[in-house]
Write a protein that holds these residues in place. Structure first.
Motif, PDB file in Angstrom:
ATOM      1  N   VAL A 261       0.853  -1.188   0.000  1.00 10.39           N
ATOM      2  CA  VAL A 261       0.000   0.000   0.000  1.00 10.39           C
ATOM      3  C   VAL A 261       0.888   1.237   0.000  1.00 10.39           C
ATOM      4  CG1 VAL A 261      -1.711   1.343   1.273  1.00 10.39           C
ATOM      5  CG2 VAL A 261      -1.896  -1.156   1.200  1.00 10.39           C
ATOM      6  N   ASP A 262       0.652   2.129  -0.953  1.00  9.91           N
ATOM      7  CA  ASP A 262       1.407   3.385  -1.039  1.00  9.91           C
ATOM      8  C   ASP A 262       0.422   4.492  -1.365  1.00  9.91           C
ATOM      9  OD1 ASP A 262       3.242   5.390  -1.301  1.00  9.91           O
ATOM     10  OD2 ASP A 262       4.299   4.544  -3.029  1.00  9.91           O
ATOM     11  N   GLN A 263       0.074   5.289  -0.353  1.00  8.63           N
ATOM     12  CA  GLN A 263      -0.892   6.367  -0.558  1.00  8.63           C
ATOM     13  C   GLN A 263      -0.664   7.434   0.500  1.00  8.63           C
ATOM     14  OE1 GLN A 263      -4.490   4.017  -0.339  1.00  8.63           O
ATOM     15  NE2 GLN A 263      -4.608   4.143   1.892  1.00  8.63           N
ATOM     16  N   THR A 264      -0.874   8.676   0.123  1.00 11.17           N
ATOM     17  CA  THR A 264      -0.613   9.789   1.041  1.00 11.17           C
ATOM     18  C   THR A 264      -1.778  10.066   1.970  1.00 11.17           C
ATOM     19  OG1 THR A 264      -1.373  11.367  -0.638  1.00 11.17           O
ATOM     20  CG2 THR A 264       0.998  10.882  -0.552  1.00 11.17           C
ATOM     21  N   SER A 265      -2.971   9.600   1.603  1.00 13.41           N
ATOM     22  CA  SER A 265      -4.129   9.858   2.458  1.00 13.41           C
ATOM     23  C   SER A 265      -5.171   8.775   2.241  1.00 13.41           C
ATOM     24  CB  SER A 265      -4.734  11.237   2.156  1.00 13.41           C
ATOM     25  OG  SER A 265      -5.232  11.276   0.824  1.00 13.41           O
ATOM     26  N   SER A 266      -6.090   8.699   3.195  1.00 16.44           N
ATOM     27  CA  SER A 266      -7.187   7.737   3.125  1.00 16.44           C
ATOM     28  C   SER A 266      -8.259   8.197   4.096  1.00 16.44           C
ATOM     29  CB  SER A 266      -6.705   6.336   3.500  1.00 16.44           C
ATOM     30  OG  SER A 266      -7.793   5.441   3.688  1.00 16.44           O
ATOM     31  N   SER A 267      -9.502   7.901   3.774  1.00 13.74           N
ATOM     32  CA  SER A 267     -10.579   8.230   4.720  1.00 13.74           C
ATOM     33  C   SER A 267     -10.592   7.280   5.904  1.00 13.74           C
ATOM     34  CB  SER A 267     -11.937   8.198   4.011  1.00 13.74           C
ATOM     35  OG  SER A 267     -12.217   6.890   3.539  1.00 13.74           O
ATOM     36  N   GLY A 268      -9.818   6.179   5.811  1.00  9.37           N
ATOM     37  CA  GLY A 268      -9.622   5.317   6.969  1.00  9.37           C
ATOM     38  C   GLY A 268     -10.500   4.095   6.987  1.00  9.37           C
ATOM     39  N   ASN A 269     -10.603   3.518   8.189  1.00 10.00           N
ATOM     40  CA  ASN A 269     -11.338   2.271   8.402  1.00 10.00           C
ATOM     41  C   ASN A 269     -10.817   1.163   7.487  1.00 10.00           C
ATOM     42  OD1 ASN A 269     -13.309   3.047  10.473  1.00 10.00           O
ATOM     43  ND2 ASN A 269     -14.080   4.445   8.877  1.00 10.00           N
ATOM     44  N   VAL A 270      -9.485   1.093   7.412  1.00 11.73           N
ATOM     45  CA  VAL A 270      -8.824   0.031   6.663  1.00 11.73           C
ATOM     46  C   VAL A 270      -8.329  -1.008   7.666  1.00 11.73           C
ATOM     47  CG1 VAL A 270      -6.884  -0.554   5.162  1.00 11.73           C
ATOM     48  CG2 VAL A 270      -8.141   1.591   4.816  1.00 11.73           C
ATOM     49  N   HIS A 271      -8.635  -2.266   7.420  1.00 10.24           N
ATOM     50  CA  HIS A 271      -8.234  -3.330   8.334  1.00 10.24           C
ATOM     51  C   HIS A 271      -7.541  -4.423   7.518  1.00 10.24           C
ATOM     52  CE1 HIS A 271     -10.561  -1.252  11.350  1.00 10.24           C
ATOM     53  NE2 HIS A 271     -11.550  -1.190  10.474  1.00 10.24           N
ATOM     54  N   ILE A 272      -6.256  -4.629   7.803  1.00 16.35           N
ATOM     55  CA  ILE A 272      -5.436  -5.577   7.051  1.00 16.35           C
ATOM     56  C   ILE A 272      -5.007  -6.673   8.019  1.00 16.35           C
ATOM     57  CG2 ILE A 272      -3.393  -5.847   5.616  1.00 16.35           C
ATOM     58  CD1 ILE A 272      -3.491  -2.877   5.009  1.00 16.35           C
ATOM     59  N   LYS A 273      -5.323  -7.937   7.690  1.00 19.32           N
ATOM     60  CA  LYS A 273      -5.054  -8.969   8.686  1.00 19.32           C
ATOM     61  C   LYS A 273      -4.868 -10.350   8.068  1.00 19.32           C
ATOM     62  CE  LYS A 273      -9.974  -9.702   9.861  1.00 19.32           C
ATOM     63  NZ  LYS A 273     -10.936  -9.707  10.990  1.00 19.32           N
ATOM     64  N   ASP A 274      -4.050 -11.125   8.751  1.00 14.65           N
ATOM     65  CA  ASP A 274      -3.969 -12.577   8.592  1.00 14.65           C
ATOM     66  C   ASP A 274      -3.450 -13.039   7.231  1.00 14.65           C
ATOM     67  OD1 ASP A 274      -5.006 -12.661  11.151  1.00 14.65           O
ATOM     68  OD2 ASP A 274      -7.077 -12.971  10.479  1.00 14.65           O
ATOM     69  N   PHE A 275      -2.401 -12.404   6.737  1.00 15.04           N
ATOM     70  CA  PHE A 275      -1.683 -12.935   5.586  1.00 15.04           C
ATOM     71  C   PHE A 275      -0.245 -12.451   5.646  1.00 15.04           C
ATOM     72  CE2 PHE A 275      -3.798  -9.067   4.144  1.00 15.04           C
ATOM     73  CZ  PHE A 275      -2.881  -8.408   3.325  1.00 15.04           C
ATOM     74  N   ALA A 276       0.558 -12.908   4.725  1.00 18.08           N
ATOM     75  CA  ALA A 276       1.968 -12.517   4.670  1.00 18.08           C
ATOM     76  C   ALA A 276       2.212 -11.628   3.463  1.00 18.08           C
ATOM     77  CB  ALA A 276       2.861 -13.758   4.599  1.00 18.08           C
ATOM     78  N   VAL A 277       3.094 -10.652   3.652  1.00 14.81           N
ATOM     79  CA  VAL A 277       3.617  -9.872   2.532  1.00 14.81           C
ATOM     80  C   VAL A 277       5.127 -10.048   2.562  1.00 14.81           C
ATOM     81  CG1 VAL A 277       3.962  -7.577   1.548  1.00 14.81           C
ATOM     82  CG2 VAL A 277       1.723  -8.218   2.479  1.00 14.81           C
ATOM     83  N   ILE A 278       5.643 -10.705   1.546  1.00 10.56           N
ATOM     84  CA  ILE A 278       7.073 -11.019   1.486  1.00 10.56           C
ATOM     85  C   ILE A 278       7.653 -10.368   0.234  1.00 10.56           C
ATOM     86  CG2 ILE A 278       8.790 -12.856   1.359  1.00 10.56           C
ATOM     87  CD1 ILE A 278       6.833 -14.656   2.864  1.00 10.56           C
ATOM     88  N   GLY A 279       8.642  -9.514   0.441  1.00 11.73           N
ATOM     89  CA  GLY A 279       9.181  -8.739  -0.654  1.00 11.73           C
ATOM     90  C   GLY A 279      10.451  -9.317  -1.233  1.00 11.73           C
ATOM     91  N   GLU A 280      11.077  -8.520  -2.089  1.00 11.78           N
ATOM     92  CA  GLU A 280      12.323  -8.890  -2.753  1.00 11.78           C
ATOM     93  C   GLU A 280      13.362  -7.786  -2.569  1.00 11.78           C
ATOM     94  OE1 GLU A 280      13.511 -11.607  -4.484  1.00 11.78           O
ATOM     95  OE2 GLU A 280      11.806 -12.618  -3.560  1.00 11.78           O
ATOM     96  N   VAL A 281      13.341  -7.112  -1.417  1.00 17.50           N
ATOM     97  CA  VAL A 281      14.274  -6.018  -1.166  1.00 17.50           C
ATOM     98  C   VAL A 281      15.610  -6.601  -0.725  1.00 17.50           C
ATOM     99  CG1 VAL A 281      14.737  -3.959   0.204  1.00 17.50           C
ATOM    100  CG2 VAL A 281      12.412  -4.439  -0.589  1.00 17.50           C
ATOM    101  N   THR A 282      16.631  -6.339  -1.501  1.00 18.70           N
ATOM    102  CA  THR A 282      17.962  -6.883  -1.205  1.00 18.70           C
ATOM    103  C   THR A 282      18.954  -5.803  -0.795  1.00 18.70           C
ATOM    104  OG1 THR A 282      18.619  -6.722  -3.530  1.00 18.70           O
ATOM    105  CG2 THR A 282      17.616  -8.790  -2.802  1.00 18.70           C
TER     106      THR A 282
END
Length: 725
Positions: A261-282
Motif C-alpha cells: 500500500v502506497d498512498q498519502t491519504s485515506s478516509s480510513g477504516n482500513v483493516h489488514i489482517k492474517d496474511f503474509a507480505v514477502i518482498g524482494e528487497v535486497t
C-alpha cells in the motif's frame, strides 16, 4: 534512524516480570500480579548453541561487523557440509522458522529431520537478502548477515521430539529456531469478495495486481478475501479505504511484493489482517517506498496477524493514521525500520508484535512536521536490530513505551532511546510526559563507532536540543548490557541539558561497565535501583563535550550496588575493568565537572578544569567572596594543588586570597587550608602551589576567593589536584 530523503526514510523486565534465559530459550514468565514484558507469541525459540550439534559454536562476540555480534544471544552454530544441529522441541508444533546466515554470494538448502527421519522437503537458504552496505550512514559497516526461512513440517511434533537441520554443501550458520503450532487455514468470510474471483492467480505465476484492485473496489465497506496461495503483485495499491483485507493466515495466504500500500491519504477504516507480505528487497534505497505500508491508512484503521519480510520498512506511516492499531504481527529482515510513525500520529497503539533483524530502528516514532502524540509501543518483543535502536522515540508529546522486551542491539543502537535527534526540520522535540515503564533490555547497548564510546541500554539524548519533557522511567530490568545500563548524553556534541528524569524501580544485572553513564549537563533522580555484578563502577559522570556542565544524580533512596564512581574522565572504562589504581602524578581535577558561585561572560567554571592553561574561569566581578568547586568523582587523599593563570605576559602579577575547603558529600564543607594570599607572576609561570595536610580526604574541592589585587574577581585557568605531595 539516520538521515535521508523526507519522502520515505531518513537515511533512514520490569520488576514483576522474570526473564528465563535457561535451556536456550528466551521467554517471559509473569508473576501473578504483573504483566510480563514482551509479546505473547505463538512460537517458542530455541537457540542453536544450546542444541546438540556436530558443528562449531561461534561467539559470544559484541564486535561490530562480526557474524556472532548479530546473532541472538551473540552466539550461533556454524555447519559445514554434512554437519547438523538437532533441536529438542519445547512444545507441540507443526512448523519451524529458522534464523540463519550463509556466506555472501551463496545459496543452498538444509535437510530437515524429525526424530531421525528425513523430510522430503528441504529448507532453502540464501545470502540474497543479507550483507547490506549503507556507506552514507556514518559508522556503518556491512551488516544484516542473518535471514529467516520457514517450513510447515507436514506433521505434528510433541515436546521432547527432535528436529534437526543438516547442511547439504553450503556453509550455514544457524542462530535460532522458532517452533510453532500453526492453526488450520481460515475459511472465507460470508459476503467477502475473493481476489481469485477477480482473476488473481494463487500459483504466483500470473500478475494479480489488477485483481486485488478490482476486489478492493468491489468490496467497499466489506471484506476482500485472500485465499491460501501465493499472489504476485507487481505495483503498489492506492485508494485503499473503508475495506478489510483478510487472508487465511500468515502461513497460507502470501502476497509477493515489495510495495503493498502506497498512498498519502485515506478516509480510513482500513483493516489488514492474517496474511503474509514477502518482498524482494535486497538493498536499502531510501528514495524508494519499498514498504508494506507507505503513507496513510487513514483514521481508525488496524493491522493484525501479518507476517512482513524482506522489505525496506514494514510500516512507514505519514499523514493521518489516528487511532491506528498494529498488533499480533511479525516483521522480519527489513533493511531499515520495522515501523516508523513519521510525525502526526495521534492515538496510535503498536502492541504485541515480534520484530527481528531490522537494519535500523525496529520501532520508531519520529516527530517530523508535527508531533506524534498520545501514542504507544506496548508489549512488543524485539530481537537483533543491527544498525540502530530497538525502540526509538525522536520527539513527540505524551508518549508511552511499556512492557517491551528488547535484546541484542548492535552498532549505533541502544535498547531504548528517548531522543531529541531531529534529522530534519521542522521537528517537534519531546514534550509533556514520556513514560518508559516495565521494559526488559537484554544484551542491549553497543559501541558507537562515531563517538568512539559506548551507548547505554537505555539512553536519554539531548542530541539537537535540551530534553525538557518529564521523562519517567519505571520498573526496568537490564540484563547483560555489554556497556552501561542508563545513559544521559547530548549526542550531537553541543552540550544540551537532559532534565526532569526520574528513574524508579530498576534491576540491573551484569552490566559490562557502569550503571549510569552521565555525559550531559542536567539531572536525574534515582530510587529503588539495585545492581549486581557491575563491571567497572557504579557511575561514570564526565561531561561531553568537556566542561559543558555537570550532571546531578539525586539519590531518592532504596538504591544499592552502584555507589562507586569511575575516577578518570580521560579514559573509558572497559567491560569488567574496574577503577584503575590512582596515579599519584595524575591531575584528578582534569575533565571533572566544575561549578561556581558565578562567572563572567564566557569564562565559565569548566575552563579551569579543561587542561588548557590559556582558557580561564572568571567569577562575577566586584562581588567577593566567590567560590569555584570541582567534583573529583570519588574521595581522594589529595596532598597538593597547582593553581594557574594564563602564562601570557599580558597577565600582570597579582595576589589572590584563597581558602581551600573540602567535602566528601558535596554538602558539608570543612576548611582544609585557611585563608592566605597566593602570588601569581608570569615571570615564574603564573602558578601557585598549595600543600594540603596529610589525612586530607575529599571528593569535592572548593576554592573560595576573597580578594584579587589584579582584578575584582576570582580567576583560575587551571586547578590541578594531585595525590603526590
Amino acid at each position: 534512524m539516520h538521515s535521508s530523503t523526507a519522502a520515505h526514510l531518513r537515511r533512514t523486565p520490569a520488576i514483576g516480570a522474570v526473564v528465563a534465559l535457561a535451556a536456550g530459550m528466551l521467554v517471559t514468565v509473569a508473576p501473578a500480579a504483573h504483566a510480563a514484558t514482551g509479546a505473547t507469541l505463538p512460537f517458542t525459540s530455541v537457540e542453536a548453541e544450546s542444541a546438540t550439534t556436530t558443528g562449531t559454536k561461534i561467539g559470544p562476540d559484541h564486535t561490530q561487523g562480526t557474524l556472532a555480534s548479530e546473532a541472538s544471544g551473540r552466539q550461533a552454530v556454524r555447519l559445514s557440509s554434512g554437519q547438523r544441529v538437532e533441536f529438542t522441541v519445547p512444545r507441540a508444533a507443526n512448523a519451524v522458522n529458522l534464523a540463519y546466515s550463509v556466506p555472501d554470494g551463496q545459496s543452498g538448502s538444509l535437510n530437515v529431520y524429525v526424530n531421525g527421519t528425513r523430510l522430503a522437503r528441504t529448507l532453502p537458504v540464501t545470502s540474497k537478502y543479507s550483507y547490506v552496505d549503507t556507506g552514507w550512514i556514518a559508522g556503518a559497516k556491512t551488516h544484516h548477515f542473518f535471514d529467516n526461512a520457514r517450513l510447515l513440517l507436514g506433521r505434528d511434533v510433541q515436546a521432547g521430539d527432535k528436529v534437526a537441520v543438516e547442511s547439504t554443501g553450503t556453509q550455514v550458520t544457524v542462530d535460532v529456531a522458532d517452533f510453532e503450532q500453526v492453526a488450520a487455514a481460515a475459511s472465507q468470510p460470508a459476503g467477502s469478495v475473493s481476489v481469485v474471483a477477480k482473476g488473481a492467480d494463487p500459483s504466483g505465476n500470473g500478475d494479480s495486481t489488477q485483481a486485488f484492485r478490482d476486489a478492493i473496489t468491489a468490496a467497499q465497506g466489506g471484506t476482500v478475501w485472500i485465499p491460501p496461495g501465493d499472489y504476485r503483485v507487481t505495483s503498489s495499491l492506492s485508494g485503499v479505504q473503508n475495506v478489510t483485507l483478510q487472508g487465511a493466515g500468515s502461513w497460507y495466504s502470501v502476497v509477493r511484493t515489495s510495495r503493498f500500500v502506497d498512498q498519502t491519504s485515506s478516509s480510513g477504516n482500513v483493516h489488514i489482517k492474517d496474511f503474509a507480505v514477502i518482498g524482494e528487497v535486497t538493498e536499502r534505497v531510501d528514495s524508494s517506498p519499498d514498504n508494506f505500508v507507505n503513507g496513510s491508512l487513514g483514521p481508525n484503521s488496524s493491522v493484525s496477524g501479518m507476517w512482513l519480510q524482506h522489505l525496506k520498512v514494514g510500516l512507514w506511516l505519514t499523514g493521518n493514521n489516528d487511532n491506528l492499531v498494529v498488533e499480533n504481527s511479525r516483521i522480519l529482515d527489513t533493511t531499515a525500520d520495522g515501523l516508523n510513525l513519521n510525525g502526526s500520529a495521534k492515538g496510535v497503539r503498536v502492541r504485541n508484535n515480534f520484530l527481528r533483524n531490522q537494519g535500523d530502528d525496529s520501532l520508531a516514532m519520529w516527530s517530523l512536521y508535527a508531533p506524534d502524540t498520545n501514542s504507544s509501543f506496548e508489549n512488543n518483543t524485539i530481537s537483533q536490530p543491527n544498525l540502530a535502536n530497538g525502540i526509538a522515540i525522536y520527539g513527540g508529546t505524551d508518549i508511552l513505551v511499556k512492557n517491551n522486551l528488547v535484546s541484542d542491539t548492535n552498532a549505533l543502537g541502544s535498547g531504548i532511546a528517548i531522543s531529541n535527534q531531529k534529522f530534519l526540520d521542522p521537528f517537534s522535540p519531546l514534550s509533556g510526559t514520556i513514560t518508559v515503564d516495565g521494559n526488559t533490555l537484554v544484551r542491549t547497548g553497543a559501541m558507537n563507532p562515531n563517538w568512539n564510546h559506548p551507548m547505554g541500554a537505555l539512553r536519554v539524548d539531548s542530541y539537537d536540543s535540551a530534553v525538557n519533557a518529564t521523562v519517567d522511567i519505571t520498573d526496568t530490568t537490564i540484563i547483560d548490557s555489554p556497556y552501561s545500563a542508563f545513559e544521559f548524553v547530548s549526542g550531537g556534541g553541543r552540550g544540551y541539558p537532559v532534565r526532569n528524569v526520574d528513574v524508579t524501580g530498576a534491576t540491573v544485572r551484569n552490566t559490562g561497565t557502569v550503571v549510569v553513564q552521565a555525559e550531559a549537563q542536567g539531572a536525574a533522580t534515582f530510587r529503588n535501583v539495585t545492581a549486581t555484578q557491575v563491571g567497572a563502577a557504579g557511575v561514570y559522570n564526565c561531561p561531553y563535550p568537556a566542561n559543558s556542565g555537570s550532571f546531578t544524580l539525586t539519590d531518592g533512596g532504596g538504591n544499592s550496588g552502584w555507589s562507586s564512581t569511575w575516577t578518570d574522565c580521560s579514559t573509558w572504562p572497559r567491560p569488567g575493568q574496574g577503577n584503575p589504581d590512582p596515579d599519584p602524578d595524575r591531575n584528578l581535577a582534569k575533565g571533572r565537572p566544575a561549578t561556581a558561585t558565578g562567572s563572567q561572560d564566557v569564562y565559565t567554571p569548566g575552563k579551569a578544569a579543561d587542561g588548557d592553561s590559556n582558557s580561564y574561569w572568571e567569577s562575577a566581578n566586584n562581588a567577593f567572596p566567590q567560590a569555584w568547586t570541582v567534583d573529583l568523582g570519588s574521595s581522594y587523599a589529595v596532598r597538593r594543588l597547582v593553581l594557574k593563570l594564563p602564562p601570557s605576559a599580558a597577565w600582570g602579577a597579582r595576589t589572590q586570597t584563597i581558602t581551600v575547603l573540602g567535602s566528601t558529600d558535596g554538602s558539608a564543607y570543612a576548611t582544609v587550608v585557611g585563608s592566605r594570599g597566593y602570588r601569581f607572576d608570569p615571570a615564574t609561570g603564573n602558578t601557585a602551589t598549595v600543600s594540603l595536610p596529610s589525612g586530607t580526604d575529599l571528593r569535592y574541592l572548593r576554592l573560595s576567593v576573597s580578594a584579587n589585587t589584579g582584578w575584582p574577581a576570582g580567576q583560575f585557568s587551571e586547578v590541578e589536584a594531585y595525590l603526590a605531595p
